[in-house]
Scaffold this active site. Structure first.
Site, PDB file in Angstrom:
ATOM      1  N   ARG A 121       6.013  21.106  -4.535  1.00 37.91           N
ATOM      2  CA  ARG A 121       6.881  20.861  -3.488  1.00 37.91           C
ATOM      3  C   ARG A 121       8.239  20.512  -3.677  1.00 37.91           C
ATOM      4  O   ARG A 121       9.149  20.113  -3.672  1.00 37.91           O
ATOM      5  CB  ARG A 121       6.363  19.460  -2.449  1.00 37.91           C
ATOM      6  CG  ARG A 121       5.611  18.792  -1.966  1.00 37.91           C
ATOM      7  CD  ARG A 121       5.192  17.955  -1.628  1.00 37.91           C
ATOM      8  NE  ARG A 121       4.070  17.598  -0.733  1.00 37.91           N
ATOM      9  CZ  ARG A 121       2.866  17.186  -1.277  1.00 37.91           C
ATOM     10  NH1 ARG A 121       2.506  16.691  -2.359  1.00 37.91           N
ATOM     11  NH2 ARG A 121       1.410  17.196  -0.468  1.00 37.91           N
ATOM     12  N   LYS A 143      19.850  29.386   1.339  1.00 40.45           N
ATOM     13  CA  LYS A 143      18.544  29.421   1.674  1.00 40.45           C
ATOM     14  C   LYS A 143      18.228  30.948   1.199  1.00 40.45           C
ATOM     15  O   LYS A 143      17.965  31.846   0.278  1.00 40.45           O
ATOM     16  CB  LYS A 143      19.774  30.668   2.883  1.00 40.45           C
ATOM     17  CG  LYS A 143      20.592  29.817   3.739  1.00 40.45           C
ATOM     18  CD  LYS A 143      21.118  30.981   5.015  1.00 40.45           C
ATOM     19  CE  LYS A 143      21.597  30.302   5.857  1.00 40.45           C
ATOM     20  NZ  LYS A 143      21.550  31.566   7.297  1.00 40.45           N
ATOM     21  N   GLU A 185      29.590  42.154   2.175  1.00 40.37           N
ATOM     22  CA  GLU A 185      30.432  41.046   2.506  1.00 40.37           C
ATOM     23  C   GLU A 185      30.991  40.554   2.195  1.00 40.37           C
ATOM     24  O   GLU A 185      31.316  39.577   2.582  1.00 40.37           O
ATOM     25  CB  GLU A 185      28.671  40.179   1.512  1.00 40.37           C
ATOM     26  CG  GLU A 185      27.304  40.965   2.120  1.00 40.37           C
ATOM     27  CD  GLU A 185      26.501  39.813   3.646  1.00 40.37           C
ATOM     28  OE1 GLU A 185      27.753  38.185   3.667  1.00 40.37           O
ATOM     29  OE2 GLU A 185      25.787  39.545   3.548  1.00 40.37           O
ATOM     30  N   LYS A 227      32.884  31.435   0.309  1.00 37.02           N
ATOM     31  CA  LYS A 227      31.063  30.514   0.673  1.00 37.02           C
ATOM     32  C   LYS A 227      30.925  28.633   0.430  1.00 37.02           C
ATOM     33  O   LYS A 227      29.749  28.152   1.598  1.00 37.02           O
ATOM     34  CB  LYS A 227      30.386  31.779  -0.313  1.00 37.02           C
ATOM     35  CG  LYS A 227      28.904  30.687   0.710  1.00 37.02           C
ATOM     36  CD  LYS A 227      27.802  32.569   0.266  1.00 37.02           C
ATOM     37  CE  LYS A 227      26.064  31.737   1.476  1.00 37.02           C
ATOM     38  NZ  LYS A 227      25.289  33.064   1.309  1.00 37.02           N
ATOM     39  N   GLU A 237      23.368  24.940   8.273  1.00 34.05           N
ATOM     40  CA  GLU A 237      23.481  25.564   8.943  1.00 34.05           C
ATOM     41  C   GLU A 237      23.634  24.926  10.095  1.00 34.05           C
ATOM     42  O   GLU A 237      23.326  25.371  11.501  1.00 34.05           O
ATOM     43  CB  GLU A 237      22.892  26.944   8.913  1.00 34.05           C
ATOM     44  CG  GLU A 237      23.996  28.568  10.316  1.00 34.05           C
ATOM     45  CD  GLU A 237      22.712  29.373   9.956  1.00 34.05           C
ATOM     46  OE1 GLU A 237      22.930  29.981  10.966  1.00 34.05           O
ATOM     47  OE2 GLU A 237      22.509  30.309   8.784  1.00 34.05           O
ATOM     48  N   ARG A 241      28.540  26.354   8.811  1.00 34.79           N
ATOM     49  CA  ARG A 241      28.187  27.821   8.261  1.00 34.79           C
ATOM     50  C   ARG A 241      27.594  29.126   8.807  1.00 34.79           C
ATOM     51  O   ARG A 241      27.183  29.869   8.118  1.00 34.79           O
ATOM     52  CB  ARG A 241      26.978  27.345   7.082  1.00 34.79           C
ATOM     53  CG  ARG A 241      26.590  28.375   6.532  1.00 34.79           C
ATOM     54  CD  ARG A 241      24.823  26.795   5.734  1.00 34.79           C
ATOM     55  NE  ARG A 241      24.772  28.418   4.491  1.00 34.79           N
ATOM     56  CZ  ARG A 241      23.711  28.098   3.684  1.00 34.79           C
ATOM     57  NH1 ARG A 241      23.312  26.918   3.220  1.00 34.79           N
ATOM     58  NH2 ARG A 241      22.829  29.296   3.059  1.00 34.79           N
ATOM     59  N   ASN A 245      27.444  34.747   9.147  1.00 26.77           N
ATOM     60  CA  ASN A 245      26.193  35.486   9.934  1.00 26.77           C
ATOM     61  C   ASN A 245      27.434  36.541  10.563  1.00 26.77           C
ATOM     62  O   ASN A 245      26.807  37.146  11.187  1.00 26.77           O
ATOM     63  CB  ASN A 245      25.364  34.596  10.522  1.00 26.77           C
ATOM     64  CG  ASN A 245      24.336  34.073  10.557  1.00 26.77           C
ATOM     65  OD1 ASN A 245      24.309  34.380   9.176  1.00 26.77           O
ATOM     66  ND2 ASN A 245      24.349  32.585  10.736  1.00 26.77           N
ATOM     67  N   HIS A 248      25.862  39.939  11.139  1.00 28.96           N
ATOM     68  CA  HIS A 248      24.440  40.265  11.041  1.00 28.96           C
ATOM     69  C   HIS A 248      23.352  40.139  12.104  1.00 28.96           C
ATOM     70  O   HIS A 248      22.370  40.234  11.583  1.00 28.96           O
ATOM     71  CB  HIS A 248      24.141  38.235  10.010  1.00 28.96           C
ATOM     72  CG  HIS A 248      24.208  38.417   8.308  1.00 28.96           C
ATOM     73  ND1 HIS A 248      25.903  38.823   8.332  1.00 28.96           N
ATOM     74  CD2 HIS A 248      24.156  38.491   7.380  1.00 28.96           C
ATOM     75  CE1 HIS A 248      26.000  39.255   7.035  1.00 28.96           C
ATOM     76  NE2 HIS A 248      24.736  38.191   6.726  1.00 28.96           N
ATOM     77  N   HIS A 252      20.765  42.918  11.374  1.00 30.16           N
ATOM     78  CA  HIS A 252      19.064  42.396  11.048  1.00 30.16           C
ATOM     79  C   HIS A 252      18.178  43.097  12.023  1.00 30.16           C
ATOM     80  O   HIS A 252      17.194  44.057  11.648  1.00 30.16           O
ATOM     81  CB  HIS A 252      18.775  41.455  11.305  1.00 30.16           C
ATOM     82  CG  HIS A 252      19.237  39.813   9.833  1.00 30.16           C
ATOM     83  ND1 HIS A 252      18.974  38.274  10.214  1.00 30.16           N
ATOM     84  CD2 HIS A 252      19.373  40.288   8.834  1.00 30.16           C
ATOM     85  CE1 HIS A 252      19.899  38.360   9.186  1.00 30.16           C
ATOM     86  NE2 HIS A 252      20.198  38.962   8.863  1.00 30.16           N
ATOM     87  N   HIS A 265      21.077  45.921   2.535  1.00 23.12           N
ATOM     88  CA  HIS A 265      21.385  44.783   3.264  1.00 23.12           C
ATOM     89  C   HIS A 265      22.530  44.769   3.736  1.00 23.12           C
ATOM     90  O   HIS A 265      23.740  44.593   5.052  1.00 23.12           O
ATOM     91  CB  HIS A 265      21.189  43.793   2.931  1.00 23.12           C
ATOM     92  CG  HIS A 265      21.785  42.348   3.751  1.00 23.12           C
ATOM     93  ND1 HIS A 265      21.029  41.929   4.669  1.00 23.12           N
ATOM     94  CD2 HIS A 265      22.779  41.679   3.269  1.00 23.12           C
ATOM     95  CE1 HIS A 265      22.124  41.037   5.750  1.00 23.12           C
ATOM     96  NE2 HIS A 265      22.520  40.432   4.110  1.00 23.12           N
TER      97      HIS A 265
END
Length: 362
Positions: A121, A143, A185, A227, A237, A241, A245, A248, A252, A265
């Protein structure tokens, strides 16, 4: 050396950016309350070059670390590899204070971070990104995720590292393509947040492409600062935030449509940013000059602006499987008036999206 702090209350951490961070890593280990046993997760490209070096640094700091190598490439960001890492953690007898170090690019960081968030955990997690893309994007913000056959990053968590170490010397061994992909980026940060930074990138393209020390350190630090500012205000997010994206949604879809093999990417994000800028222009949110500035800088930084091997209908269907889609509505991040400002909109017509896709396909 530059230090950027990500302010998240008890989850705050520091990003160290500079040349030869050996002493910083050793001192960090000495000051941390880690167990003596840890794990370095890396890949078959980075491990043979830097795995032993990092292991020796950690040993100087009092930490014995096993090295676990995954096959290089996006296909390793999978539940299969996640399970294999869990097995290795259990075999080693790692406990709740045993740290996991991610040594490599974004795939390694995302996978190792998800493993750290899940094992018992949650165990301590440290990022040591070795690619420009990972340094300015995936290693900052917490993330972590793996991919599923039906979509990218659909299985994951928000899990912050204890620290991030970005050694600029390690960028020297990267192929040129890996440098260019990180620039995708970096350009994004200028578009969404800081017009002055966008202008800096335009003015210093040659020095940036040649990884001159001063320009490289500044662009990485400024990207991390932007960032960090966004993440500090919105860790999970729920609002601001989402602007990270930009580009993106299309990216994706392109990655999925091409089997995660044709484009890396950053390249997919570059094409996705042109798509988002095209939609922004079509909706009257930016003028032709701003659109041209975005597309031209992406070209100058040796990144693609058009995708091969895709078709419009497949791409359009894919965007609805993106994790940012809610109740069948896609949350588009669009430019808003000028470079440096964006807005989030769900009111984008199918016609504008498909016209942008058509423009961005070969």
């Amino acid at each position: 050396m530059r230090i950027v702090t990500v302010e998240l209350g008890e989850n705050s951490y520091e990003i160290y950016i500079g040349n030869d961070l050996h002493l910083e890593i050793v001192e960090f280990c000495k000051k941390s309350s880690f167990s003596r046993q840890g794990l370095i997760i890396t890949d078959t490209n980075v491990g043979p070059i830097y795995g032993g070096k990092l292991k020796n640094m950690l040993a100087e700091g009092g930490l014995e670390a096993d090295i676990y190598e995954i096959p290089a490439g996006e296909s390793s960001k999978s539940l299969k590899q996640f399970e294999a890492i869990m097995t290795r953690c259990i075999e080693l007898g790692l406990d709740r204070k045993s740290p996991i170090f991610a040594l490599g690019g974004g795939v390694v960081g995302d996978l190792a971070g998800f493993a750290a968030a899940s094992y018992m955990r949650g165990v301590p997690f440290v990022q040591v990104p070795t690619s420009l893309l990972a340094q300015v994007d995936s290693s900052v913000g917490g993330k972590v995720a793996v991919n599923h056959l039906l979509g990218k990053n659909l299985i994951g968590a928000f899990y912050q590292p204890k620290a991030v170490f970005m050694d600029l010397d390690w960028l020297r061994t990267l192929p040129k393509r890996e440098i260019y992909t990180g620039l995708g980026e970096i350009i994004k940060y200028g578009i969404i947040y800081d017009r002055g930074f966008f202008k800096y990138l335009k003015k210093n393209t040659n020095d940036i492409l040649n990884l001159k020390d001063e320009e490289t350190a500044y662009m990485i630090a400024r990207s991390c600062e932007i960032k960090a500012a966004v993440v500090s205000e919105d860790e999970k997010e729920s609002g601001l935030r989402a602007i990270l994206n930009f580009g993106h949604t299309m990216a994706h879809a392109i990655e999925k449509n091409t089997g995660y093999t044709r484009y890396n990417h950053g390249e997919a994000v570059a094409i996705g940013m042109v798509c988002a800028a095209h939609i922004s222009r079509a909706m009257g949110l930016i003028d032709e000059k701003s659109f041209a500035e975005v597309e031209n800088l992406i070209r100058i930084m040796q990144l693609p602006v058009k995708a091969q091997g895709c078709d419009i209908d497949t791409l359009y269907e894919a965007i609805f499987h993106d994790k940012k889609t809610v109740n069948g509505q896609v949350k588009w991040v669009l430019m808003d008036g000028e470079i440096g400002k964006v807005r989030i909109s769900k009111e984008v017509s199918e016609e504008d999206v498909k016209n942008a896709m058509k423009y961005c396909l070969v």
